[in-house]
Motif scaffolding. Structure first.
Motif, short mmCIF file in Angstrom:
data_model
loop_
_atom_site.label_atom_id
_atom_site.label_comp_id
_atom_site.label_asym_id
_atom_site.label_seq_id
_atom_site.Cartn_x
_atom_site.Cartn_y
_atom_site.Cartn_z
N ARG A 64 -66.67 69.47 85.61
CA ARG A 64 -66.68 70.93 85.83
C ARG A 64 -65.07 71.39 85.68
O ARG A 64 -64.71 72.40 84.93
N ARG A 65 -64.06 70.57 86.15
CA ARG A 65 -62.72 70.84 86.06
C ARG A 65 -62.30 70.99 84.33
O ARG A 65 -61.67 71.81 83.91
N LEU A 121 -63.55 74.33 83.04
CA LEU A 121 -63.04 75.17 83.37
C LEU A 121 -61.65 75.28 82.66
O LEU A 121 -61.07 76.67 82.20
N GLN A 122 -60.92 74.20 82.54
CA GLN A 122 -59.70 73.98 81.87
C GLN A 122 -59.96 74.67 80.27
O GLN A 122 -59.10 75.14 79.68
N ILE A 143 -60.38 78.36 80.24
CA ILE A 143 -58.93 78.93 80.40
C ILE A 143 -58.22 78.67 79.09
O ILE A 143 -57.59 79.86 78.77
N SER A 187 -65.70 82.65 82.13
CA SER A 187 -65.01 81.84 83.11
C SER A 187 -64.98 82.24 84.33
O SER A 187 -65.11 81.40 85.26
N ILE A 188 -65.17 83.60 84.88
CA ILE A 188 -65.26 84.12 86.09
C ILE A 188 -66.63 83.77 86.54
O ILE A 188 -66.58 83.20 87.60
N CYS A 219 -68.44 81.26 85.53
CA CYS A 219 -68.38 79.87 85.99
C CYS A 219 -67.53 79.39 87.06
O CYS A 219 -67.95 78.45 87.99
N LEU A 220 -66.36 80.17 87.36
CA LEU A 220 -65.61 79.77 88.66
C LEU A 220 -66.38 80.00 90.13
O LEU A 220 -66.26 79.40 90.96
N ILE A 221 -67.14 81.42 89.85
CA ILE A 221 -67.97 81.46 91.07
C ILE A 221 -69.09 80.71 91.24
O ILE A 221 -69.36 80.07 92.42
N THR A 274 -68.77 77.48 90.51
CA THR A 274 -68.33 76.16 90.88
C THR A 274 -68.05 76.34 92.30
O THR A 274 -68.21 75.23 92.94
N ILE A 275 -67.56 77.48 92.97
CA ILE A 275 -67.27 77.53 94.34
C ILE A 275 -68.52 77.52 94.99
O ILE A 275 -68.46 76.77 96.08
#
Length: 497
Positions: free
Chosen positions: A347-348, A351-352, A355, A401-402, A404-406, A408-409
């Motif tokens: 997942r990191r 996200l990279q 970005i 990306s946003i 995906c970040l949501i 992920t959290i």
């Protein structure tokens, strides 16, 4: 009288200059903000697990009504609406997850990775269902369907409607995002075939693409004859006299099939998109093509439809950009990640990678549009020029990306589950039923939205409606679309067009 009203309708959507990129970003930020609050409610309170009337209403208010209000009643107070969505989510984040036992299920066993099958369990799919992609595509479809009717009412600001030639607007972004999104999901069958070691000849690929294009061509013809037969208001400089968006969508698959038949094309999809867009822009700049698009008399079939035919190359580049992103985000293990990497590491890396896409396309956008430091070329959706390609690509990568970040959290179980059954549970829990429904039958719902838009415009005087009546019609229309989408999903029906 009818003809003069038609002229008024055409004037209402013509000669517009759009708004700022910053405002467009603020308005569209409502979609991930709503998903943020939805995720907080689900992860902290299990609010949508039991999908009864309160959950259905909450899902509708967050994922449908929020965008409708952002483009109408809150259009001048968009920061307030975003705050009303984000602040409750922040407060909910101070609470522990409702299931105190959840955390001990989120850590994979030290001797197992997501792909291992040491306990005789079914292997995890190399192309998993991504809830954040479902949310992104569902939200994009919702915004598109809302805007195509809302634009006919005065409660919808003119700066959000499509610009005449130069500039940026919410609806201009909507068109490009639709194509980008289609390109993203087109990567799945390509990846699936290559993972299975299957190859198709150019002839086979072209035949398959033509079969998928045929329904879209038919829809384009139906729309054309309906518009002409009903003397419906139309904006000729949008695509041309005969052309419409369905034709653009229909011609994309055959061209993409040409590239997909080339071995190892996955690696070069993004450069190919950049190459097509750059060559197209160079031709616009060094030849008379730009003047032809903007000023040529409509004397033959080509000149009558020059906007739709020529801008196709820009949309093809956008589609390929979406496909390139799809090759990254749809794979369980991003390219370059070791096969033994655990879920959090994957997942990191994802996200990279996202970005990287955001930064890359954003830099290119400012490089070509900046007056002081760049080439000072303005965005034109009408031509689908290179700045438009970069803008659409940067925007959609940022949105993905946003989302995906949501995910992920709030839903880490989605990407660190070690067996199929548990992963499905996490995926289901992390997915809004309304957004899933709009994503599942997107093109069918888009067609229904077009039909309802035509019906409303033929039945009602939308230009003279006050704010209250206009909002009543738009809420009813949105509710009907949502009911149709959810019904199809609940009946397990996928309508392929």
């Amino acid at each position: 009288m009818a003809q003069s009203y038609k002229a008024l309708k055409e004037d209402f959507v013509s000669n517009l200059s759009g708004g700022t990129v910053l405002e467009i970003n603020s308005v569209t930020a409502v979609a991930p903000a709503a998903y943020l609050l939805w995720s907080a409610l689900q992860s902290r309170q299990n609010f949508f697990v039991k999908y009864g009337p309160p959950a259905i209403l909450g899902d509708f208010l967050l994922n449908i009504a929020a965008f409708l209000f952002a483009t109408t009643l809150y259009s001048s107070n968009i920061l307030l609406l975003n705050a009303l969505l984000v602040l409750p989510a922040a407060l909910l984040c101070t609470l522990p997850p409702v299931n105190s036992q959840q955390k001990k299920h989120l850590k994979p066993p030290p001797t197992s990775t997501p792909q291992e099958d040491s306990d005789g369990q079914e292997k995890l799919d190399a192309l998993p269902v991504r809830p954040f992609i479902t949310a992104y595509r569902g939200a994009m479809m919702v915004s598109t369907c809302v805007a195509i009717l809302a634009v006919d009412f005065r409660v919808f600001p003119r700066r959000f409607a499509k610009v005449e030639t130069w500039g940026t607007s919410l609806m201009d972004m909507g068109v490009g995002s639709f194509v980008f999104s289609a390109g993203l999901v087109s990567a799945r069958p390509v990846l699936s075939a290559r993972l299975a070691g299957k190859t198709s000849s150019l002839g086979t690929s072209l035949r398959a693409s033509l079969r998928s294009s045929a329904p879209l061509l038919l829809l384009g013809l139906i729309r054309f004859y309906s518009v002409k037969g009903l003397d419906y208001a139309e904006h000729v400089t949008e695509y041309g006299v005969h052309w419409n968006f369905f034709f653009t969508l229909a011609f994309l698959p055959p061209f993409v099939a040409l590239f997909q038949s080339i071995p190892k094309m996955i690696t070069f999809t993004a450069p190919l998109s950049l190459l097509i867009g750059s060559i197209y822009q160079i031709i616009l700049e060094i030849t008379s093509l730009k003047a032809y698009i903007l000023t040529a008399p409509r004397t033959d079939l080509l000149s009558q439809n020059r906007e739709g035919i020529i801008s196709f190359w820009g949309y093809l580049a956008i589609f390929l950009t979406g496909q390139a992103v799809g090759f990254d985000v749809l794979l369980r293990k991003p390219r370059g990640v070791p096969s033994s990497a655990p879920g959090p590491a994957q997942r990191r890396a994802l996200l990279q990678r996202l970005i990287f896409w955001v930064v890359g396309w954003t830099v290119l956008f400012f490089a070509i549009t900046s007056f002081k430091f760049g080439l000072n070329i303005r965005v034109s959706r009408r031509m689908a020029n290179l700045p438009y390609i970069f803008w659409v690509s940067a925007f959609n990568c940022a949105q993905i990306s946003i989302f995906c970040l949501i995910e992920t959290i709030f839903f880490p179980g989605v990407y660190i589950a070690t067996d199929v059954a548990k992963e499905r549970q996490y995926v289901d829990r992390a997915t809004s039923k309304i957004l899933k429904s709009f994503n599942r039958n997107g093109l069918a719902i888009f067609l229904l939205a077009n039909l309802l838009t035509g019906l409303v415009n033929l039945s009602l005087d939308t230009l003279s409606m006050g704010q209250t009546r206009a909002m009543g019609v738009l809420v009813a229309y949105s509710s009907l679309l949502t009911a149709a989408a959810v019904a199809l999903d609940s009946w397990n029906l996928s309508i392929k067009l």
